[in-house]
Motif scaffolding. Structure first.
Motif, PDB file in Angstrom:
ATOM      1  N   LEU A  31       0.839  -1.207   0.000  1.00  0.00           N
ATOM      2  CA  LEU A  31       0.000   0.000   0.000  1.00  0.00           C
ATOM      3  C   LEU A  31       0.869   1.250   0.000  1.00  0.00           C
ATOM      4  CD1 LEU A  31      -2.831  -1.009   2.504  1.00  0.00           C
ATOM      5  CD2 LEU A  31      -2.976  -0.882   0.012  1.00  0.00           C
ATOM      6  N   TRP A  32       1.967   1.209   0.759  1.00  0.00           N
ATOM      7  CA  TRP A  32       2.880   2.343   0.739  1.00  0.00           C
ATOM      8  C   TRP A  32       3.551   2.482  -0.626  1.00  0.00           C
ATOM      9  CZ3 TRP A  32       4.358   6.859   1.585  1.00  0.00           C
ATOM     10  CH2 TRP A  32       5.667   7.274   1.303  1.00  0.00           C
ATOM     11  N   ASN A  33       3.940   1.370  -1.244  1.00  0.00           N
ATOM     12  CA  ASN A  33       4.591   1.439  -2.544  1.00  0.00           C
ATOM     13  C   ASN A  33       3.702   2.103  -3.593  1.00  0.00           C
ATOM     14  OD1 ASN A  33       6.906   0.247  -1.578  1.00  0.00           O
ATOM     15  ND2 ASN A  33       6.361  -1.811  -2.262  1.00  0.00           N
ATOM     16  N   VAL A  34       2.419   1.750  -3.576  1.00  0.00           N
ATOM     17  CA  VAL A  34       1.486   2.385  -4.513  1.00  0.00           C
ATOM     18  C   VAL A  34       1.346   3.869  -4.194  1.00  0.00           C
ATOM     19  CG1 VAL A  34      -0.906   2.454  -5.330  1.00  0.00           C
ATOM     20  CG2 VAL A  34       0.225   0.245  -4.935  1.00  0.00           C
ATOM     21  N   THR A  35       1.224   4.191  -2.910  1.00  0.00           N
ATOM     22  CA  THR A  35       1.098   5.590  -2.496  1.00  0.00           C
ATOM     23  C   THR A  35       2.312   6.397  -2.940  1.00  0.00           C
ATOM     24  OG1 THR A  35      -0.224   4.948  -0.571  1.00  0.00           O
ATOM     25  CG2 THR A  35       0.805   7.134  -0.517  1.00  0.00           C
ATOM     26  N   TYR A  36       3.488   5.843  -2.719  1.00  0.00           N
ATOM     27  CA  TYR A  36       4.718   6.539  -3.094  1.00  0.00           C
ATOM     28  C   TYR A  36       4.796   6.753  -4.604  1.00  0.00           C
ATOM     29  CZ  TYR A  36       9.629   7.757  -3.514  1.00  0.00           C
ATOM     30  OH  TYR A  36      10.789   8.414  -3.809  1.00  0.00           O
ATOM     31  N   ALA A  37       4.451   5.705  -5.349  1.00  0.00           N
ATOM     32  CA  ALA A  37       4.540   5.794  -6.808  1.00  0.00           C
ATOM     33  C   ALA A  37       3.623   6.872  -7.365  1.00  0.00           C
ATOM     34  CB  ALA A  37       4.212   4.438  -7.436  1.00  0.00           C
ATOM     35  N   TYR A  38       2.422   6.988  -6.798  1.00  0.00           N
ATOM     36  CA  TYR A  38       1.458   7.949  -7.341  1.00  0.00           C
ATOM     37  C   TYR A  38       1.665   9.376  -6.832  1.00  0.00           C
ATOM     38  CZ  TYR A  38      -1.513   4.781  -9.962  1.00  0.00           C
ATOM     39  OH  TYR A  38      -1.994   3.924 -10.914  1.00  0.00           O
ATOM     40  N   PHE A  39       2.136   9.518  -5.606  1.00  0.00           N
ATOM     41  CA  PHE A  39       2.178  10.847  -5.008  1.00  0.00           C
ATOM     42  C   PHE A  39       3.566  11.450  -4.861  1.00  0.00           C
ATOM     43  CE2 PHE A  39      -1.929   9.313  -3.312  1.00  0.00           C
ATOM     44  CZ  PHE A  39      -2.744  10.340  -3.774  1.00  0.00           C
ATOM     45  N   PHE A  40       4.581  10.613  -4.693  1.00  0.00           N
ATOM     46  CA  PHE A  40       5.872  11.161  -4.282  1.00  0.00           C
ATOM     47  C   PHE A  40       7.035  10.842  -5.216  1.00  0.00           C
ATOM     48  CE2 PHE A  40       3.401  10.420  -0.355  1.00  0.00           C
ATOM     49  CZ  PHE A  40       3.224  11.747   0.007  1.00  0.00           C
ATOM     50  N   GLU A  41       6.803  10.065  -6.244  1.00  0.00           N
ATOM     51  CA  GLU A  41       7.872   9.729  -7.173  1.00  0.00           C
ATOM     52  C   GLU A  41       7.623  10.419  -8.515  1.00  0.00           C
ATOM     53  OE1 GLU A  41      10.741   9.247  -8.929  1.00  0.00           O
ATOM     54  OE2 GLU A  41      11.023   7.994  -7.160  1.00  0.00           O
ATOM     55  N   PRO A  42       8.245  11.562  -8.744  1.00  0.00           N
ATOM     56  CA  PRO A  42       7.934  12.343  -9.949  1.00  0.00           C
ATOM     57  C   PRO A  42       8.276  11.633 -11.238  1.00  0.00           C
ATOM     58  CG  PRO A  42       9.860  13.235  -8.827  1.00  0.00           C
ATOM     59  CD  PRO A  42       9.255  12.216  -7.912  1.00  0.00           C
ATOM     60  N   GLU A  43       9.172  10.659 -11.186  1.00  0.00           N
ATOM     61  CA  GLU A  43       9.530   9.951 -12.414  1.00  0.00           C
ATOM     62  C   GLU A  43       8.383   9.095 -12.921  1.00  0.00           C
ATOM     63  OE1 GLU A  43      12.825   6.700 -14.043  1.00  0.00           O
ATOM     64  OE2 GLU A  43      13.062   7.604 -12.051  1.00  0.00           O
ATOM     65  N   TYR A  44       7.544   8.608 -11.984  1.00  0.00           N
ATOM     66  CA  TYR A  44       6.477   7.696 -12.355  1.00  0.00           C
ATOM     67  C   TYR A  44       5.088   8.282 -12.197  1.00  0.00           C
ATOM     68  CZ  TYR A  44      10.300   4.390 -11.960  1.00  0.00           C
ATOM     69  OH  TYR A  44      11.497   3.744 -12.107  1.00  0.00           O
ATOM     70  N   ALA A  45       4.939   9.381 -11.455  1.00  0.00           N
ATOM     71  CA  ALA A  45       3.597   9.849 -11.151  1.00  0.00           C
ATOM     72  C   ALA A  45       3.544  11.358 -11.082  1.00  0.00           C
ATOM     73  CB  ALA A  45       3.135   9.250  -9.816  1.00  0.00           C
ATOM     74  N   VAL A  46       2.327  11.868 -11.083  1.00  0.00           N
ATOM     75  CA  VAL A  46       2.096  13.299 -10.930  1.00  0.00           C
ATOM     76  C   VAL A  46       2.122  13.629  -9.446  1.00  0.00           C
ATOM     77  CG1 VAL A  46       0.491  15.185 -11.330  1.00  0.00           C
ATOM     78  CG2 VAL A  46       0.675  13.330 -13.003  1.00  0.00           C
ATOM     79  N   SER A  47       3.121  14.384  -9.018  1.00  0.00           N
ATOM     80  CA  SER A  47       3.231  14.722  -7.596  1.00  0.00           C
ATOM     81  C   SER A  47       2.365  15.944  -7.297  1.00  0.00           C
ATOM     82  CB  SER A  47       4.680  15.030  -7.226  1.00  0.00           C
ATOM     83  OG  SER A  47       5.471  13.889  -7.401  1.00  0.00           O
ATOM     84  N   PRO A  48       1.459  15.848  -6.338  1.00  0.00           N
ATOM     85  CA  PRO A  48       0.583  16.985  -6.039  1.00  0.00           C
ATOM     86  C   PRO A  48       1.309  18.039  -5.215  1.00  0.00           C
ATOM     87  CG  PRO A  48       0.184  15.227  -4.503  1.00  0.00           C
ATOM     88  CD  PRO A  48       1.212  14.708  -5.496  1.00  0.00           C
TER      89      PRO A  48
END
Length: 272
Positions: A31-48
């Motif tokens: 669950l943390w890995n998904v959260t990190y990928a979507y919210f905190f890893e700019p290479e893979y996701a849009v960081s809010p």
């Protein structure tokens, strides 16, 4: 120190198969890995922007607004997922999904895939975490394991292990073993050599007061045992349609039926 029997044979406690009032470390990590990928890893996701987390920080976590950590919000979110009570993690998951929806991140399916893979008893639906299993259902499995003979317990334990295997779950064979547990319970009582014949024998007696239920179970047995059925590895039921949900349903249903038969036997209403 030698390993215990349960460890040697890979037996899984019933309540770790479906995590309904708990959350193990493996599930928390994913669950943390998904959260990190979507919210905190700019290479893979849009960081809010950090403002997206103000509501989580103040309302859910109960923290002071002026102590919002800025660049350390990822550590706070991770600590919450890793260390808080299981139900608090689900509270956070709902908030993360709402934030994700506002940002059009489309993460619900990814979270639900993780919840399914790690046997969580909950799924995300309409931005809410909803239960898909409860304690009474799991109690049926525990009751059948305790009340059944060694052959019955063996089949139920095997069904449980096949369902619980996170690397290579085998749902068709789990269903086979669940049905075999019912067969192992009834065949010695009726003297018949198959579950279908045992159910037919019971229906001929006046003791059992639920003939319609026996008819229903005969149809269920037919679904699993005809020449193209699950127990014979046929093609009538495509493998991709034998899902975790169906295998769990069959394990719970077969366990409940064994518990009913046990009660009927104790009351003297179950005999050939």
């Amino acid at each position: 120190m030698e390993r215990r029997f349960s460890e040697r044979h890979g037996l899984v406690p019933v309540r770790t198969v479906v995590q309904i009032e708990s959350m193990d470390d493996a599930l928390r990590t994913q669950l943390w890995n998904v959260t990190y990928a979507y919210f905190f890893e700019p290479e893979y996701a849009v960081s809010p922007g950090f403002t997206e987390f103000y509501a989580i920080w103040t309302a859910l976590m109960g923290r002071d607004w002026d102590q919002f950590p800025g660049g350390g919000v990822d550590r706070e979110i991770k600590n919450w997922i890793k260390k808080r009570e299981w139900y608090e993690v689900y509270d956070l998951l709902e908030e993360l999904v709402r934030v994700g929806k506002r940002l059009s991140l489309g993460m619900v399916d990814v979270f639900n895939n993780v919840l399914e893979m790690y046997k969580a008893g909950y799924r995300l639906l309409n931005e809410q975490v909803v239960p898909i299993a409860d304690s009474p259902e799991l109690s049926e499995i525990e009751g059948a394991l305790a009340a059944g003979s060694k052959p019955v317990a063996h089949h139920l334990e095997t069904a449980l292990n096949l369902l619980a295997d996170r690397e290579k779950p085998d749902y068709p064979n789990s269903i086979k073993e669940s049905i075999s547990a019912v067969e192992a319970f009834l065949v010695p009582i009726t003297g018949k050599n198959t579950l279908g014949a045992a159910l037919g024998q019971l229906k001929k007696t006046d003791n059992f007061a639920h003939p319609a239920l026996l008819d229903a179970w005969s149809k269920l047995y037919g679904w699993t045992s005809d020449e193209n059925g699950i127990r014979h590895g046929g093609v009538a039921v495509p493998t991709e349609r034998i899902t975790q949900v169906l295998a769990r349903y069959m394990l719970i249903s077969c366990s409940a039926f064994i518990n009913l038969m046990t009660a009927e036997q104790a009351a003297g209403r179950l005999s050939s």
